[in-house]
Design an enzyme around this catalytic site. Structure first.
Site, mmCIF file in Angstrom:
data_model
loop_
_atom_site.group_PDB
_atom_site.id
_atom_site.type_symbol
_atom_site.label_atom_id
_atom_site.label_comp_id
_atom_site.label_asym_id
_atom_site.label_seq_id
_atom_site.Cartn_x
_atom_site.Cartn_y
_atom_site.Cartn_z
ATOM 1 N N LYS A 73 0.796 -1.057 0.105
ATOM 2 C CA LYS A 73 -0.146 -0.050 -0.046
ATOM 3 C C LYS A 73 0.888 1.312 -0.110
ATOM 4 O O LYS A 73 1.984 1.379 0.737
ATOM 5 C CB LYS A 73 -0.975 -0.085 1.146
ATOM 6 C CG LYS A 73 -1.976 1.018 1.026
ATOM 7 C CD LYS A 73 -2.856 0.962 2.538
ATOM 8 C CE LYS A 73 -3.913 1.945 2.768
ATOM 9 N NZ LYS A 73 -4.929 1.562 3.828
ATOM 10 N N SER A 148 -9.632 1.864 2.822
ATOM 11 C CA SER A 148 -8.717 2.812 1.953
ATOM 12 C C SER A 148 -7.756 1.755 1.389
ATOM 13 O O SER A 148 -7.196 2.125 0.231
ATOM 14 C CB SER A 148 -7.868 3.707 2.906
ATOM 15 O OG SER A 148 -7.233 3.156 3.686
ATOM 16 N N SER A 172 -9.795 -0.789 7.102
ATOM 17 C CA SER A 172 -9.142 -0.686 5.616
ATOM 18 C C SER A 172 -8.529 -1.809 5.139
ATOM 19 O O SER A 172 -8.266 -1.707 3.981
ATOM 20 C CB SER A 172 -8.460 0.708 5.843
ATOM 21 O OG SER A 172 -8.950 1.623 5.627
HETATM 22 N N1 GLN Z 1 -12.895 4.119 6.499
HETATM 23 C C1 GLN Z 1 -12.348 4.463 7.534
HETATM 24 C C2 GLN Z 1 -11.939 5.940 7.620
HETATM 25 O O1 GLN Z 1 -12.120 6.588 6.597
HETATM 26 C C3 GLN Z 1 -11.258 3.737 8.146
HETATM 27 C C4 GLN Z 1 -10.012 3.878 7.270
HETATM 28 C C5 GLN Z 1 -9.008 3.209 7.674
HETATM 29 O O2 GLN Z 1 -8.875 2.045 8.248
HETATM 30 N N2 GLN Z 1 -7.890 3.623 7.269
HETATM 31 O O3 GLN Z 1 -11.445 6.405 8.461
#
Ligand code: GLN
Length: 479
Positions: A73, A148, A172
């Protein structure tokens, strides 16, 4: 191929790391235009790494990932290799150091096949917040891959890499794994070093594997886990061999089914698949027990106060001075403002504003402190549940992958995509998502299994038993 299969084939001499890497690069060039899973494909340097891996193999090298291409990532720093966080502010940032997890992968002989797309600074649930294009879901390209870590999940599902790393602050890793039909594991907070992971919300962030099988998840977790003097929040505990528990019986293991997770808003096909999965676990000897996690309804609210507060502090470093984008202005303040205006996307700005507000004097006690108190209650819910059960089983997401554009204008709807994963980060416990079925329109459904702190062995063992008795993980997207 999985890590396990490609390692076997390389060891036997059936394929070489060059074959494997070239095949994957070809696959990437065939489907990347549709999927946009990568920010940067490492086409040139990967081939140099391959040569080195082959040299080591010739000398009898026995590294765990000798010549196996893995995607990372793009919020995990790779020395000398651009790391953007899918943000314009880091578009040309080349880290002068290696994150601990990629250093460990390197020492295991991996090939960095490329850096995957994400929601900018890992803020989002659909990979639509990337400054470099939206990733698509390989099962249906009109839909999102989740986020994400949507790029990593899509790349694994579409066979553009053997496995990948993601990061998980509120879901994410698990949510995109569920949307793309692959395995995603968020380790216990402190299990894996965060050194070199670009910070979003430091008390929640963890790096973890996104893989095609549970075995591969255990293999990668073995490599990336452990204490790191560069991350004082990494736990100084021994790392067990996570592959050694795979195949053990799950007879008599108590699995908690939290009633709050099967309430209004849960898609009926998701519910159906998850309930069947629980039955399957029961037929393997597990004992379902109804439990309650009474503070679940506050998790999303608590998360969006704490995560934005931490983010507003962490992202203060992107000021046009230290590194990253700089847009000149008439004075210092003007330069800061122009840099951040040009460099950061709408969702990132929204979070900085929310977090700054929650931390400001006068509001700090009402919001930030209160949220910390409720976080403790959420953690205690898990502690109490784990007095009665060995693991907790839930849906990973309330719905299957949604359509691109469906939630982009409604941040609150987007935030609800993580309603089942977020409390796991707040409690600091480990969670995994594994494929457990498909909807009538052929979209994958994920099963989440949550464990006690540092008991990744239990959730891997249960996942493996389930995976061995089902075929969901073998299905491939019709790309
Ligand atoms: N969707 C959640 C957010 O927008 C989690 C994102 C993540 O785990 N990095 O914060």
């Amino acid at each position: 191929m999985t890590i396990e299969e490609s390692k076997g084939a390389i060891d036997k001499g059936d394929i070489t790391p060059s074959d494997l890497t070239n095949d994957l690069l070809q696959r990437i060039s065939g489907v990347e235009e549709k999927l946009r899973a990568f920010v940067t494909v490492n086409s040139e340097e990967a081939l140099i790494q391959v040569k080195m891996a082959e040299e080591r193999l010739k000398k009898g090298g026995k590294q765990a990932l000798q010549g196996i291409p893995i995607a990372v990532k793009d919020n995990i720093c790779t020395e000398g290799f651009r790391t953007t966080c899918s943000s314009k502010i880091l578009e040309n940032f080349v880290p002068p150091y290696e994150s601990t997890v990629t250093r460990k992968l390197k020492e295991s002989g991996y090939i960095l096949i490329g850096k995957t797309n994400l929601d900018e600074f890992a803020m989002g649930s659909s990979t639509e917040n990337s400054a470099f294009g939206h990733t698509r879901n390989p099962w249906d390209i009109s839909r999102v891959p989740g986020g994400s870590s949507g790029g990593s999940a899509a790349a694994v599902a579409a066979d553009m890499c053997i496995a990948a790393l993601g990061s998980d602050t509120g879901g994410s890793i698990r949510q995109p794994a569920a949307f793309c039909g692959v395995v995603g594991l968020k380790p216990t907070y402190g299990r894996v070093s965060r050194y070199g992971l670009v910070a979003f919300a430091s008390s929640l962030d963890q790096i973890g594997p996104i893989t095609k099988t549970v075995k591969d998840s255990a293999i990668l977790l073995n490599i990336i886990s452990g204490h790191d003097p560069y991350d004082s929040t990494s736990a100084n505990l021994p790392v067990p061999d996570y592959t050694s528990v795979l195949g053990e019986s799950i007879k008599g293991i108590k699995i908690g089914i939290p009633k709050e997770f099967f309430a209004k808003g849960l898609d009926s096909e998701v519910e159906d698949s998850v309930k069947k999965a629980v039955k399957e676990l029961e037929s393997l000897g597990a004992l379902p027990v109804e439990i309650s996690l009474p503070h679940t309804e506050y998790a999303v609210a608590v998360y969006y106060i704490l995560a934005t507060s931490e983010a507003s502090s962490n992202l203060a470093r992107y000021d046009g001075v230290k590194y990253g984008l700089r847009v000149e202005g008439k004075d210092l303040l003007d330069m800061y403002m122009k840099t951040r205006e040009a460099g950061l996307g709408a969702e990132v700005k929204r979070r900085i504003i929310l977090g700054t507000y929650a931390l400001s004097s006068g509001y700090y006690d009402a919001f930030y402190k209160k949220a910390q108190q409720v976080r403790t209650l959420i953690k205690q819910d898990f502690d109490k549940a784990f007095e009665k059960v060995d693991a907790i089983v839930t849906p990973t997401t309330p719905t299957p992958a949604f359509k691109a554009g469906e939630k982009t204008n409604d941040p609150l709807q987007m935030y609800l995509a993580d309603i089942f994963t977020i409390s796991v980060n707040l409690a600091g416990v480990p969670g995994i998502s594994i494929p457990c079925g498909f909807t009538s329109n052929n979209l994958p459904v994920g099963l989440q299994i949550i464990g006690k702190q540092f008991d990744e062995e239990m959730i891997l063992k249960i996942s493996y038993a389930y995976e061995q008795s089902t075929n969901w993980h073998k299905k491939k997207p019709p790309l």
